[in-house]
Design a protein around this motif. Sequence first.
Motif, PDB file in Angstrom:
ATOM      1  N   ASP A 128      -8.002  -0.684   5.450  1.00 59.41           N
ATOM      2  CA  ASP A 128      -8.785  -0.892   4.240  1.00 59.41           C
ATOM      3  C   ASP A 128     -10.054  -0.044   4.249  1.00 59.41           C
TER       4      ASP A 128
ATOM      5  N   LEU B 215     -10.447  -3.436  -2.801  1.00 55.89           N
ATOM      6  CA  LEU B 215      -9.079  -2.915  -2.720  1.00 55.89           C
ATOM      7  C   LEU B 215      -8.046  -3.876  -3.293  1.00 55.89           C
ATOM      8  N   ARG B 216      -8.466  -5.100  -3.597  1.00 55.69           N
ATOM      9  CA  ARG B 216      -7.518  -6.174  -3.869  1.00 55.69           C
ATOM     10  C   ARG B 216      -7.132  -6.231  -5.348  1.00 55.69           C
TER      11      ARG B 216
ATOM     12  N   THR C  14      -2.525   0.228  -4.479  1.00 55.21           N
ATOM     13  CA  THR C  14      -2.386  -1.091  -3.870  1.00 55.21           C
ATOM     14  C   THR C  14      -1.773  -1.987  -4.934  1.00 55.21           C
TER      15      THR C  14
ATOM     16  N   TRP D 209      -9.154   3.612   3.889  1.00 55.53           N
ATOM     17  CA  TRP D 209      -8.708   3.841   2.509  1.00 55.53           C
ATOM     18  C   TRP D 209      -9.907   4.073   1.600  1.00 55.53           C
TER      19      TRP D 209
ATOM     20  N   TYR E 266       0.885  -1.163   0.000  1.00 54.92           N
ATOM     21  CA  TYR E 266       0.000   0.000   0.000  1.00 54.92           C
ATOM     22  C   TYR E 266       0.928   1.219   0.000  1.00 54.92           C
TER      23      TYR E 266
ATOM     24  N   GLN F   8      -4.834  -3.671   9.618  1.00 58.22           N
ATOM     25  CA  GLN F   8      -5.010  -3.792   8.176  1.00 58.22           C
ATOM     26  C   GLN F   8      -6.483  -3.662   7.794  1.00 58.22           C
ATOM     27  N   ARG F   9      -7.337  -4.270   8.559  1.00 53.93           N
ATOM     28  CA  ARG F   9      -8.769  -4.166   8.281  1.00 53.93           C
ATOM     29  C   ARG F   9      -9.241  -2.721   8.378  1.00 53.93           C
TER      30      ARG F   9
ATOM     31  N   PRO G  53      -5.241  -7.148   0.550  1.00 56.02           N
ATOM     32  CA  PRO G  53      -6.259  -6.367   1.262  1.00 56.02           C
ATOM     33  C   PRO G  53      -7.436  -7.230   1.690  1.00 56.02           C
ATOM     34  N   THR G  54      -8.011  -6.891   2.836  1.00 51.60           N
ATOM     35  CA  THR G  54      -9.096  -7.691   3.395  1.00 51.60           C
ATOM     36  C   THR G  54     -10.427  -7.428   2.706  1.00 51.60           C
TER      37      THR G  54
END
Length: 278
Positions: free
Chosen positions: A162, A112-113, A79, A165, A53, A158-159, A107-108
Amino acid sequence: MSQLKRVLNPPSGRRSFKVPTSKQTLPLEYLGWGLRRFGEEPVPLSLNFGWVYAVVLEGKPTLLVKDERVACNPGTAATIGLECPIGWEDIEGAQSKILVWIWDKPPTIERLRPALNGWQRWNLVEQKLDSLDRIHRECRQELAASDDYTADALEGCQRRLDVAWLRSGVGTATTQQFETRYESGLNWMRHNLKSRHPVAELSVYLGVSEATLQRIFKRHTGEGPLVAFQSLKAQEAERLLAEGHSVKSVAWHLGYQHPNDFTRFYKKTFNRAPSGRK
């Protein structure tokens, strides 16, 4: 690709944190922050040891991704997948300020992944970047005072990162994201046919500006989101009337306060008056 090396440590003097080896497996590999002079110390195109990120807080560096050169501004973010090479450069004498996380998992949140060898560019609202900075500081504090609960705490970071973000975003520049948001937008419309302000409400739901929402729908249909919304309302009206529901009940189901307003909408769409049971 085979000639690219995996790198983690930047040149000496840069503010960064390589996660130390510990008895427990931590979800975070690396943190980077602070001022950068990529004109004097560029980062060559290389692979990283995790999912990256990156957010530009100040300055206008150039992000290298695969065979692309991405001109950045404050709020530009990305990302980047595990198998996607990246690097940084800038004009001589310029400086920038960035935040970087490298996680061992993607990403969770699906939106975002990126693909394993892909990346996504995001445009974040500058006024909302403080929330990302706070989470970055929290990650540094967790690593500095590591204990038996650090891994769990970092997973939570991280969650939350996300979510923050996405809440800071005004859109992405990837085809995949446009497609995902279009499908998500249609799904929202189908479940919110009573909405009296669908464009404004949908833009908030998707986390994009109304201008971006217009581009998403026009890319797929050639028409704006309001046209798509009205089309779905008309289809639902036809279905309910065909099942024998009254005009009044259909009008209420679609969010009209008065049946006459629904009748005008229906006549404009189908060139005939709606008919249902009395």
